[in-house]
Design a protein around this motif. Structure first.
Motif, PDB file in Angstrom:
ATOM      1  N   TYR A  57    -105.599 -18.970 -68.401  1.00  0.00           N
ATOM      2  CA  TYR A  57    -106.697 -18.156 -68.901  1.00  0.00           C
ATOM      3  C   TYR A  57    -107.399 -17.432 -67.751  1.00  0.00           C
ATOM      4  O   TYR A  57    -107.769 -16.265 -67.867  1.00  0.00           O
ATOM      5  N   GLU A  58    -107.592 -18.113 -66.626  1.00  0.00           N
ATOM      6  CA  GLU A  58    -108.265 -17.488 -65.486  1.00  0.00           C
ATOM      7  C   GLU A  58    -107.447 -16.322 -64.939  1.00  0.00           C
ATOM      8  O   GLU A  58    -108.004 -15.291 -64.564  1.00  0.00           O
ATOM      9  N   ALA A  59    -106.128 -16.486 -64.870  1.00  0.00           N
ATOM     10  CA  ALA A  59    -105.273 -15.382 -64.421  1.00  0.00           C
ATOM     11  C   ALA A  59    -105.399 -14.206 -65.388  1.00  0.00           C
ATOM     12  O   ALA A  59    -105.505 -13.052 -64.968  1.00  0.00           O
ATOM     13  N   ALA A  60    -105.412 -14.502 -66.682  1.00  0.00           N
ATOM     14  CA  ALA A  60    -105.558 -13.444 -67.690  1.00  0.00           C
ATOM     15  C   ALA A  60    -106.916 -12.767 -67.574  1.00  0.00           C
ATOM     16  O   ALA A  60    -107.028 -11.540 -67.702  1.00  0.00           O
ATOM     17  N   ARG A  61    -107.959 -13.551 -67.307  1.00  0.00           N
ATOM     18  CA  ARG A  61    -109.308 -13.003 -67.180  1.00  0.00           C
ATOM     19  C   ARG A  61    -109.401 -12.063 -65.973  1.00  0.00           C
ATOM     20  O   ARG A  61    -109.944 -10.960 -66.073  1.00  0.00           O
ATOM     21  N   LEU A  62    -108.844 -12.477 -64.841  1.00  0.00           N
ATOM     22  CA  LEU A  62    -108.844 -11.611 -63.663  1.00  0.00           C
ATOM     23  C   LEU A  62    -108.019 -10.358 -63.905  1.00  0.00           C
ATOM     24  O   LEU A  62    -108.422  -9.251 -63.535  1.00  0.00           O
ATOM     25  N   PHE A  63    -106.860 -10.532 -64.529  1.00  0.00           N
ATOM     26  CA  PHE A  63    -105.992  -9.401 -64.850  1.00  0.00           C
ATOM     27  C   PHE A  63    -106.727  -8.419 -65.768  1.00  0.00           C
ATOM     28  O   PHE A  63    -106.723  -7.203 -65.533  1.00  0.00           O
ATOM     29  N   ALA A  64    -107.395  -8.937 -66.795  1.00  0.00           N
ATOM     30  CA  ALA A  64    -108.145  -8.087 -67.735  1.00  0.00           C
ATOM     31  C   ALA A  64    -109.288  -7.364 -67.030  1.00  0.00           C
ATOM     32  O   ALA A  64    -109.528  -6.179 -67.277  1.00  0.00           O
ATOM     33  N   LEU A  65    -109.989  -8.070 -66.150  1.00  0.00           N
ATOM     34  CA  LEU A  65    -111.079  -7.457 -65.398  1.00  0.00           C
ATOM     35  C   LEU A  65    -110.571  -6.305 -64.544  1.00  0.00           C
ATOM     36  O   LEU A  65    -111.139  -5.208 -64.556  1.00  0.00           O
ATOM     37  N   LEU A  66    -109.486  -6.526 -63.827  1.00  0.00           N
ATOM     38  CA  LEU A  66    -108.921  -5.474 -62.986  1.00  0.00           C
ATOM     39  C   LEU A  66    -108.425  -4.299 -63.827  1.00  0.00           C
ATOM     40  O   LEU A  66    -108.657  -3.141 -63.488  1.00  0.00           O
ATOM     41  N   ALA A  67    -107.748  -4.587 -64.930  1.00  0.00           N
ATOM     42  CA  ALA A  67    -107.224  -3.520 -65.789  1.00  0.00           C
ATOM     43  C   ALA A  67    -108.365  -2.707 -66.395  1.00  0.00           C
ATOM     44  O   ALA A  67    -108.284  -1.476 -66.470  1.00  0.00           O
ATOM     45  N   THR A  68    -109.427  -3.386 -66.809  1.00  0.00           N
ATOM     46  CA  THR A  68    -110.585  -2.696 -67.377  1.00  0.00           C
ATOM     47  C   THR A  68    -111.248  -1.800 -66.342  1.00  0.00           C
ATOM     48  O   THR A  68    -111.746  -0.721 -66.668  1.00  0.00           O
ATOM     49  N   GLU A  69    -111.228  -2.236 -65.082  1.00  0.00           N
ATOM     50  CA  GLU A  69    -111.798  -1.444 -63.988  1.00  0.00           C
ATOM     51  C   GLU A  69    -110.821  -0.367 -63.504  1.00  0.00           C
ATOM     52  O   GLU A  69    -111.060   0.278 -62.494  1.00  0.00           O
ATOM     53  N   ASN A  70    -109.707  -0.212 -64.210  1.00  0.00           N
ATOM     54  CA  ASN A  70    -108.681   0.777 -63.875  1.00  0.00           C
ATOM     55  C   ASN A  70    -108.071   0.531 -62.491  1.00  0.00           C
ATOM     56  O   ASN A  70    -107.749   1.460 -61.767  1.00  0.00           O
ATOM     57  N   TYR A  89    -103.643 -13.355 -73.813  1.00  0.00           N
ATOM     58  CA  TYR A  89    -105.052 -13.601 -73.498  1.00  0.00           C
ATOM     59  C   TYR A  89    -105.724 -12.335 -72.971  1.00  0.00           C
ATOM     60  O   TYR A  89    -106.856 -12.019 -73.335  1.00  0.00           O
ATOM     61  N   ALA A  90    -105.034 -11.633 -72.087  1.00  0.00           N
ATOM     62  CA  ALA A  90    -105.604 -10.407 -71.506  1.00  0.00           C
ATOM     63  C   ALA A  90    -105.863  -9.367 -72.594  1.00  0.00           C
ATOM     64  O   ALA A  90    -106.909  -8.708 -72.594  1.00  0.00           O
ATOM     65  N   ARG A  91    -104.947  -9.224 -73.531  1.00  0.00           N
ATOM     66  CA  ARG A  91    -105.147  -8.260 -74.621  1.00  0.00           C
ATOM     67  C   ARG A  91    -106.346  -8.628 -75.480  1.00  0.00           C
ATOM     68  O   ARG A  91    -107.020  -7.758 -76.026  1.00  0.00           O
ATOM     69  N   ASP A  92    -106.602  -9.931 -75.614  1.00  0.00           N
ATOM     70  CA  ASP A  92    -107.783 -10.366 -76.361  1.00  0.00           C
ATOM     71  C   ASP A  92    -109.073 -10.020 -75.625  1.00  0.00           C
ATOM     72  O   ASP A  92    -110.119  -9.863 -76.249  1.00  0.00           O
ATOM     73  N   LEU A  93    -108.993  -9.907 -74.291  1.00  0.00           N
ATOM     74  CA  LEU A  93    -110.186  -9.697 -73.474  1.00  0.00           C
ATOM     75  C   LEU A  93    -110.511  -8.234 -73.199  1.00  0.00           C
ATOM     76  O   LEU A  93    -111.656  -7.910 -72.889  1.00  0.00           O
ATOM     77  N   GLY A  95    -110.606  -3.967 -73.996  1.00  0.00           N
ATOM     78  CA  GLY A  95    -110.908  -3.076 -75.107  1.00  0.00           C
ATOM     79  C   GLY A  95    -109.659  -2.375 -75.622  1.00  0.00           C
ATOM     80  O   GLY A  95    -108.584  -2.430 -75.013  1.00  0.00           O
ATOM     81  N   ASP A  96    -109.804  -1.708 -76.754  1.00  0.00           N
ATOM     82  CA  ASP A  96    -108.676  -1.020 -77.385  1.00  0.00           C
ATOM     83  C   ASP A  96    -108.077   0.069 -76.500  1.00  0.00           C
ATOM     84  O   ASP A  96    -106.892   0.350 -76.580  1.00  0.00           O
ATOM     85  N   ALA A  97    -108.884   0.686 -75.652  1.00  0.00           N
ATOM     86  CA  ALA A  97    -108.378   1.757 -74.789  1.00  0.00           C
ATOM     87  C   ALA A  97    -107.453   1.220 -73.698  1.00  0.00           C
ATOM     88  O   ALA A  97    -106.565   1.932 -73.230  1.00  0.00           O
ATOM     89  N   VAL A  98    -107.642  -0.030 -73.299  1.00  0.00           N
ATOM     90  CA  VAL A  98    -106.852  -0.606 -72.208  1.00  0.00           C
ATOM     91  C   VAL A  98    -105.575  -1.276 -72.720  1.00  0.00           C
ATOM     92  O   VAL A  98    -104.569  -1.324 -72.011  1.00  0.00           O
ATOM     93  N   LYS A  99    -105.579  -1.763 -73.954  1.00  0.00           N
ATOM     94  CA  LYS A  99    -104.435  -2.515 -74.486  1.00  0.00           C
ATOM     95  C   LYS A  99    -103.089  -1.810 -74.317  1.00  0.00           C
ATOM     96  O   LYS A  99    -102.114  -2.432 -73.897  1.00  0.00           O
ATOM     97  N   PRO A 100    -102.985  -0.508 -74.603  1.00  0.00           N
ATOM     98  CA  PRO A 100    -101.680   0.142 -74.416  1.00  0.00           C
ATOM     99  C   PRO A 100    -101.321   0.382 -72.947  1.00  0.00           C
ATOM    100  O   PRO A 100    -100.194   0.759 -72.645  1.00  0.00           O
ATOM    101  N   ARG A 101    -102.257   0.122 -72.033  1.00  0.00           N
ATOM    102  CA  ARG A 101    -102.021   0.374 -70.611  1.00  0.00           C
ATOM    103  C   ARG A 101    -101.643  -0.884 -69.839  1.00  0.00           C
ATOM    104  O   ARG A 101    -101.532  -0.861 -68.624  1.00  0.00           O
TER     105      ARG A 101
END
Length: 162
Positions: A57-70, A89-93, A95-101
């Motif tokens: 989960y922590e890896a997914a959270r960091l990955f999601a944070l970085l992806a959200t920050e582009n 997990y990352a897709r759950d964290l 937004g919809d704009a980031v999911k396809p990226r």
């Protein structure tokens, strides 16, 4: 540290330092030092540590944070199952704009799917990929902002390649 850099490079270096400080501050929010509190029952000090979370989960959270920050990043995991869990997990964290990226990359995909993901990573249409070691085999992904490693890849050589 900025000696010998031009004006534009100095500005970019300053931006990167600010971004790094912001990320460290966000991490400290969750993993700061333990706090001391007094419990009503015993009137003694008890140290409360942040609740441990799954490394997946922590890896997914960091990955999601970085992806959200582009921020272009790759999260390496040892198995196909871990790749899919982190991506889920990352897709759950995000937004919809980031999911396809964001996408997964593993050996079980056929060659056409893997080439499509590689092109997305090279071309910038993907901001993040969760991958097994299949991605490290001779694939040059260009500029990345971060890599996340969920577990040790098995050898120092493999870690350096990733």
């Amino acid at each position: 540290a900025t000696e010998g850099l031009g004006p534009e490079e100095r500005v970019r270096a300053a931006e990167l330092r600010r971004e790094r400080r912001a990320l460290v501050a966000a991490l400290r929010e969750d993993f700061g030092p333990p706090t001391t509190t007094t419990t009503a029952e015993s009137e003694t000090d008890a140290t409360e540590f942040p609740r441990r979370r799954s490394s997946i989960y922590e890896a997914a959270r960091l990955f999601a944070l970085l992806a959200t920050e582009n921020r272009r990043c790759i999260c390496f995991a040892r198995t196909r199952k871990l790749v899919e869990l982190v991506l889920g997990y990352a897709r759950d964290l995000v937004g919809d704009a980031v999911k396809p990226r964001i996408a997964a990359y593993r050996g079980g995909y056929d060659a056409a799917e893997r080439r499509h993901i590689e092109r997305g990573l090279f071309g910038g249409s993907l901001v993040g990929v969760v991958a097994t070691c299949a991605l490290e085999l001779g694939v040059d992904v260009g500029d990345l902002d971060a890599t996340i490693h969920l577990g040790h890849p098995g050898s120092i050589a493999s870690l350096m390649e990733q």
